[in-house]
Write a protein that holds these residues in place. Structure first.
Motif, PDB file in Angstrom:
ATOM      1  N   PHE A   1      -2.844  30.179 -34.567  1.00  0.00           N
ATOM      2  CA  PHE A   1      -4.619  29.608 -34.247  1.00  0.00           C
ATOM      3  C   PHE A   1      -4.795  29.467 -35.272  1.00  0.00           C
ATOM      4  CE2 PHE A   1      -3.659  31.865 -30.169  1.00  0.00           C
ATOM      5  CZ  PHE A   1      -4.514  31.410 -29.524  1.00  0.00           C
ATOM      6  N   SER A   2      -4.932  29.506 -36.765  1.00  0.00           N
ATOM      7  CA  SER A   2      -5.112  29.643 -37.882  1.00  0.00           C
ATOM      8  C   SER A   2      -4.541  28.055 -38.356  1.00  0.00           C
ATOM      9  CB  SER A   2      -5.311  30.909 -39.220  1.00  0.00           C
ATOM     10  OG  SER A   2      -2.962  30.209 -38.812  1.00  0.00           O
TER      11      SER A   2
ATOM     12  N   LEU B   1      -1.856  23.897 -29.214  1.00  0.00           N
ATOM     13  CA  LEU B   1      -1.244  24.912 -29.043  1.00  0.00           C
ATOM     14  C   LEU B   1       0.188  25.582 -28.454  1.00  0.00           C
ATOM     15  CD1 LEU B   1      -3.839  27.885 -28.718  1.00  0.00           C
ATOM     16  CD2 LEU B   1      -3.159  26.694 -31.159  1.00  0.00           C
TER      17      LEU B   1
ATOM     18  N   ASP C   1      -8.905  32.129 -27.998  1.00  0.00           N
ATOM     19  CA  ASP C   1     -10.068  32.177 -28.498  1.00  0.00           C
ATOM     20  C   ASP C   1     -11.104  32.339 -28.051  1.00  0.00           C
ATOM     21  OD1 ASP C   1     -12.587  30.907 -30.651  1.00  0.00           O
ATOM     22  OD2 ASP C   1     -10.410  30.298 -31.672  1.00  0.00           O
TER      23      ASP C   1
ATOM     24  N   ARG D   1      -9.514  28.216 -26.188  1.00  0.00           N
ATOM     25  CA  ARG D   1      -7.706  27.759 -26.418  1.00  0.00           C
ATOM     26  C   ARG D   1      -6.721  28.780 -26.781  1.00  0.00           C
ATOM     27  NH1 ARG D   1      -7.675  26.966 -32.292  1.00  0.00           N
ATOM     28  NH2 ARG D   1      -5.567  26.242 -32.029  1.00  0.00           N
ATOM     29  N   ASN D   2      -6.249  28.531 -25.950  1.00  0.00           N
ATOM     30  CA  ASN D   2      -5.252  29.757 -25.396  1.00  0.00           C
ATOM     31  C   ASN D   2      -4.052  29.885 -25.194  1.00  0.00           C
ATOM     32  OD1 ASN D   2      -4.652  29.745 -22.832  1.00  0.00           O
ATOM     33  ND2 ASN D   2      -6.689  28.731 -22.487  1.00  0.00           N
TER      34      ASN D   2
ATOM     35  N   LEU E   1      -9.987  36.593 -31.826  1.00  0.00           N
ATOM     36  CA  LEU E   1      -8.870  37.000 -31.086  1.00  0.00           C
ATOM     37  C   LEU E   1      -8.813  38.058 -30.006  1.00  0.00           C
ATOM     38  CD1 LEU E   1      -5.928  34.923 -32.722  1.00  0.00           C
ATOM     39  CD2 LEU E   1      -7.780  33.587 -31.629  1.00  0.00           C
TER      40      LEU E   1
END
Length: 279
Positions: free
Chosen positions: A259-260, A20, A44, A49-50, A232
């Motif tokens: 994120f998508s 990311l 997420d 995941r961030n 999220l």
């Protein structure tokens, strides 16, 4: 305001998920071109995941603090010490919570805080659950009567600390499923801040959130549900400058796309806003 310009000049990026980094760079670019001070964090909830920008920086919470008040009260309901049907200042607790979360009603918030035993009781609940990065020092009426200082550490949170509260609400041990569903339903029905995180997301995107506003401060925190069902937790805080809601809206869209996996070098566009209340 020279202090604000100095802060904004080099936004700090916290360690984020490697896949990311592109969206984090885009977020850093976005806030670096704006006249305010911004804190952004997203995670997420299923994978962890961030991303974050200035994630450890403290910001006044304003009305986003109302999530903590709701969580503390519902925890008491789950423990059998209080009920949603209890009468508080002429209304049921359920009515007060609805007013607090959907319309950001300050009187309803203070009625609940008083019923719980004051700000210190809500702070004790946060501390007990490992959320010492969030400070609750005053009622809303006390906060509004105090001289405005955007660097005041009272009643503050960092974006990352707010994410911890959101994760606790979403799947922590502090709320029973019924209370969790009730709180998330209230957040989904929030009518304030339509020009913030919801403004540029695809039509029909489920957003459960709480806004916060003070003179010179704009915030929006909550949950975004992705098309594949992933959720999220996101936190946006902004102070100073003149384009806070639009920057939050664009940051929320960048996070959604990142994120998508649909990020394609999208340039941040001119934002027209959608109106709505500013609470």
């Amino acid at each position: 305001m020279s202090w604000l310009l100095a802060i904004v000049a080099q936004p700090a990026a916290a360690a984020s998920s490697p896949d990311l980094m592109t969206v984090e760079r885009q977020l850093a670019e976005l806030v670096s071109t704006r006249s305010g001070d911004f804190g952004i964090a997203a995670v997420d909830l299923s994978s962890g995941r961030n991303v974050s920008i200035n994630g450890d920086r403290l910001f006044p919470m304003a009305s986003t603090v109302k999530l903590a008040v709701a969580g503390a009260y519902l925890n008491q309901v789950d423990a059998g010490r209080r009920s949603l049907s209890d009468r508080i200042s002429g209304r049921s607790a359920s009515q007060q919570i609805e007013l607090m979360l959907t319309r950001s009603d300050n009187a309803a918030t203070d009625a609940l805080i008083r019923n719980l035993g004051g700000p210190a009781t809500v702070q004790t609940w946060l501390n007990y659950n490992g959320l010492s990065g969030i400070r609750i020092d005053r009622t809303i009426s006390q906060l509004l009567r105090s001289p405005r200082d955007l660097l005041d550490r009272r009643d503050s949170s960092s974006p990352l600390s707010m994410l911890k509260l959101l994760r606790l609400i979403d799947h922590g041990p502090v709320l029973k499923p019924e209370s969790r569903r009730y709180l998330l339903d209230m957040m989904e029905r929030c009518i304030t801040g339509r020009n913030r995180m919801k403004a540029l997301l695809p039509a029909g995107t489920l957003v459960q959130h709480k806004t916060g506003t003070l003179n010179g401060l704009t915030g929006d925190v909550g949950f975004i549900t992705m098309p594949d069902g992933r959720r999220l937790a996101v936190a946006f805080f902004a102070r100073g400058g003149s384009d806070r809601p639009s920057t939050i809206a664009q940051a929320a869209r960048a996070i959604y796309d990142g994120f998508s996996g649909s990020w394609g070098g999208r340039m941040f566009t001119t934002y027209g806003g959608t109106g709505g209340s500013a609470n």
